[in-house]
Write a protein that holds these residues in place. Structure first.
Motif, PDB file in Angstrom:
ATOM      1  N   PHE A 134       0.830  -1.192   0.000  1.00 48.26           N
ATOM      2  CA  PHE A 134       0.000   0.000   0.000  1.00 48.26           C
ATOM      3  C   PHE A 134       0.872   1.251   0.000  1.00 48.26           C
ATOM      4  O   PHE A 134       1.829   1.358   0.728  1.00 48.26           O
ATOM      5  N   ASN A 135       0.540   2.214  -0.823  1.00 47.57           N
ATOM      6  CA  ASN A 135       1.282   3.479  -0.853  1.00 47.57           C
ATOM      7  C   ASN A 135       0.478   4.529  -1.604  1.00 47.57           C
ATOM      8  O   ASN A 135      -0.475   4.222  -2.304  1.00 47.57           O
ATOM      9  N   LYS A 136       0.899   5.754  -1.441  1.00 45.48           N
ATOM     10  CA  LYS A 136       0.156   6.884  -1.991  1.00 45.48           C
ATOM     11  C   LYS A 136       0.378   7.040  -3.478  1.00 45.48           C
ATOM     12  O   LYS A 136       1.443   6.729  -4.009  1.00 45.48           O
ATOM     13  N   PHE A 137      -0.634   7.594  -4.128  1.00 49.65           N
ATOM     14  CA  PHE A 137      -0.493   8.079  -5.497  1.00 49.65           C
ATOM     15  C   PHE A 137      -0.111   9.548  -5.443  1.00 49.65           C
ATOM     16  O   PHE A 137      -0.682  10.315  -4.680  1.00 49.65           O
ATOM     17  N   TYR A 138       0.821   9.926  -6.293  1.00 50.03           N
ATOM     18  CA  TYR A 138       1.152  11.335  -6.474  1.00 50.03           C
ATOM     19  C   TYR A 138       0.758  11.718  -7.895  1.00 50.03           C
ATOM     20  O   TYR A 138       1.137  11.022  -8.839  1.00 50.03           O
ATOM     21  N   ILE A 182      -5.048  14.250  -2.575  1.00 47.89           N
ATOM     22  CA  ILE A 182      -5.586  13.166  -1.762  1.00 47.89           C
ATOM     23  C   ILE A 182      -6.028  13.721  -0.415  1.00 47.89           C
ATOM     24  O   ILE A 182      -5.386  14.600   0.157  1.00 47.89           O
ATOM     25  N   MET A 183      -7.149  13.200   0.058  1.00 48.33           N
ATOM     26  CA  MET A 183      -7.655  13.611   1.353  1.00 48.33           C
ATOM     27  C   MET A 183      -7.481  12.477   2.362  1.00 48.33           C
ATOM     28  O   MET A 183      -6.901  12.643   3.418  1.00 48.33           O
ATOM     29  N   PHE A 184      -8.049  11.338   2.013  1.00 48.87           N
ATOM     30  CA  PHE A 184      -8.037  10.196   2.933  1.00 48.87           C
ATOM     31  C   PHE A 184      -7.848   8.909   2.139  1.00 48.87           C
ATOM     32  O   PHE A 184      -8.194   8.831   0.971  1.00 48.87           O
ATOM     33  N   SER A 185      -7.337   7.896   2.856  1.00 46.48           N
ATOM     34  CA  SER A 185      -7.318   6.570   2.285  1.00 46.48           C
ATOM     35  C   SER A 185      -7.547   5.548   3.384  1.00 46.48           C
ATOM     36  O   SER A 185      -7.041   5.702   4.492  1.00 46.48           O
ATOM     37  N   TYR A 186      -8.327   4.533   3.038  1.00 44.06           N
ATOM     38  CA  TYR A 186      -8.596   3.431   3.951  1.00 44.06           C
ATOM     39  C   TYR A 186      -8.125   2.135   3.307  1.00 44.06           C
ATOM     40  O   TYR A 186      -8.331   1.910   2.111  1.00 44.06           O
ATOM     41  N   ASN A 187      -7.512   1.299   4.114  1.00 48.64           N
ATOM     42  CA  ASN A 187      -7.123  -0.024   3.660  1.00 48.64           C
ATOM     43  C   ASN A 187      -7.796  -1.031   4.591  1.00 48.64           C
ATOM     44  O   ASN A 187      -7.531  -1.023   5.797  1.00 48.64           O
ATOM     45  N   ASN A 188      -8.679  -1.855   4.038  1.00 44.05           N
ATOM     46  CA  ASN A 188      -9.435  -2.806   4.861  1.00 44.05           C
ATOM     47  C   ASN A 188     -10.070  -2.134   6.085  1.00 44.05           C
ATOM     48  O   ASN A 188      -9.912  -2.592   7.218  1.00 44.05           O
ATOM     49  N   LYS A 189     -10.754  -1.055   5.849  1.00 45.96           N
ATOM     50  CA  LYS A 189     -11.500  -0.284   6.853  1.00 45.96           C
ATOM     51  C   LYS A 189     -10.610   0.496   7.817  1.00 45.96           C
ATOM     52  O   LYS A 189     -11.115   1.166   8.710  1.00 45.96           O
ATOM     53  N   GLU A 190      -9.319   0.418   7.640  1.00 40.73           N
ATOM     54  CA  GLU A 190      -8.427   1.146   8.547  1.00 40.73           C
ATOM     55  C   GLU A 190      -7.919   2.417   7.868  1.00 40.73           C
ATOM     56  O   GLU A 190      -7.447   2.366   6.722  1.00 40.73           O
ATOM     57  N   ILE A 208      -5.525   4.954   6.651  1.00 39.77           N
ATOM     58  CA  ILE A 208      -4.090   4.859   6.368  1.00 39.77           C
ATOM     59  C   ILE A 208      -3.507   6.233   6.086  1.00 39.77           C
ATOM     60  O   ILE A 208      -2.421   6.555   6.525  1.00 39.77           O
ATOM     61  N   ILE A 209      -4.238   7.005   5.310  1.00 39.88           N
ATOM     62  CA  ILE A 209      -3.766   8.341   4.952  1.00 39.88           C
ATOM     63  C   ILE A 209      -4.787   9.358   5.426  1.00 39.88           C
ATOM     64  O   ILE A 209      -5.976   9.218   5.176  1.00 39.88           O
ATOM     65  N   ASN A 210      -4.302  10.347   6.125  1.00 33.82           N
ATOM     66  CA  ASN A 210      -5.154  11.457   6.537  1.00 33.82           C
ATOM     67  C   ASN A 210      -4.332  12.705   6.302  1.00 33.82           C
ATOM     68  O   ASN A 210      -3.511  13.088   7.121  1.00 33.82           O
ATOM     69  N   GLU A 211      -4.518  13.290   5.127  1.00 32.78           N
ATOM     70  CA  GLU A 211      -3.736  14.467   4.779  1.00 32.78           C
ATOM     71  C   GLU A 211      -4.216  15.663   5.599  1.00 32.78           C
ATOM     72  O   GLU A 211      -5.180  15.567   6.341  1.00 32.78           O
ATOM     73  N   THR A 212      -3.556  16.788   5.442  1.00 32.56           N
ATOM     74  CA  THR A 212      -3.929  17.972   6.226  1.00 32.56           C
ATOM     75  C   THR A 212      -5.253  18.513   5.724  1.00 32.56           C
ATOM     76  O   THR A 212      -5.316  19.440   4.917  1.00 32.56           O
TER      77      THR A 212
END
Lengths: 115, 116
Positions: free
Chosen positions: A100-104, B45-53, B55-59
């Motif tokens: 898993f990793n971000k898209f830029y 990107i704002m947010f990302s979830y992996n299997n409901k968790e 993972i990414i929470n940008e500012t």
């Protein structure tokens, strides 16, 4: 530093000619993927083509090809035989690392195909 | 059969209101995202979830709250809407496997939010 740079905000091409859209990327990870997306005026994001960092050959999908120059860190999109329907925004994107990793995303290039 | 579907497609509302955008994917992907595209077409990107968790929470202002009830759904709730929230919000999903390069993003059609 920008992860993805698209230096052409807008481009024109004559119908039936080929056009190259530039994209450079910045990463120190040996594992990464490069993607191109098309966004027509209707707004949807359409995946066009993918190149993995370990792929030996340049990716091709129909009229789309990706000119991958690893040493230069460039991943230019080549559209052959442009059609009026190719007029759209084009975005270059990268995912670095495995799992898993971000898209830029780059800032996009607006392509106009002239009849 | 739409792979990534989001509703509503258009949302016009007054400043200060609360609104939600729903997203569902039927691709069996593990990862879902919310992106914001501003008037200059820049995708952030704002947010990302992996299997409901998460993972990414940008500012992102905490007026924005994502919620993933299961891995096929990722909703976005926005409180106290402001003029600057006007944008197109895209939901997306991807299949990611540990130890392998991730797959491409599959996008929904976008939800155009206009705050008056």
């Amino acid at each position: 530093a920008q992860k993805i740079t698209q230096t052409q905000p807008g481009m024109f091409v004559q119908e039936k000619e080929a056009v190259t859209l530039d994209c450079t990327y910045d990463t120190s990870d040996p594992s990464y993927g490069l993607f191109w997306y098309k966004q027509p005026s209707s707004g949807e994001m359409i995946f066009l083509i993918y190149q993995g960092s370990y792929d030996q050959q340049n990716a091709t999908e129909g009229r789309y090809s990706l000119n991958f120059q690893k040493a230069r860190k460039s991943a230019n999109l080549v559209i052959s035989a442009s059609q009026l329907g190719d007029s759209a925004m084009y975005f270059c994107a990268m995912r670095e690392g495995l799992g898993f990793n971000k898209f830029y995303f780059g800032s996009g290039t607006k392509l106009n195909v002239k009849p | 059969d739409t792979a990534v579907s989001q509703t509503p497609k258009y949302l016009v509302t007054q400043m200060g209101n609360d609104k939600s955008i729903k997203c569902e994917q039927n691709l069996g992907h593990d990862t879902m995202y919310w992106y914001k595209q501003d008037s200059k077409k820049f995708l952030k990107i704002m947010f990302s979830y992996n299997n409901k968790e998460l993972i990414i929470n940008e500012t992102v202002p905490n007026r924005f709250s994502p919620k993933s009830p299961d891995k096929a759904h990722l909703n976005l709730h926005i409180n106290s809407l402001e003029l600057g929230d006007s944008a197109v919000y895209f939901c997306a999903s991807s299949q990611d496997t540990a130890g392998r390069l991730g797959g491409e993003l599959f996008f929904g059609e976008g939800s155009r939010l206009t705050v008056l």
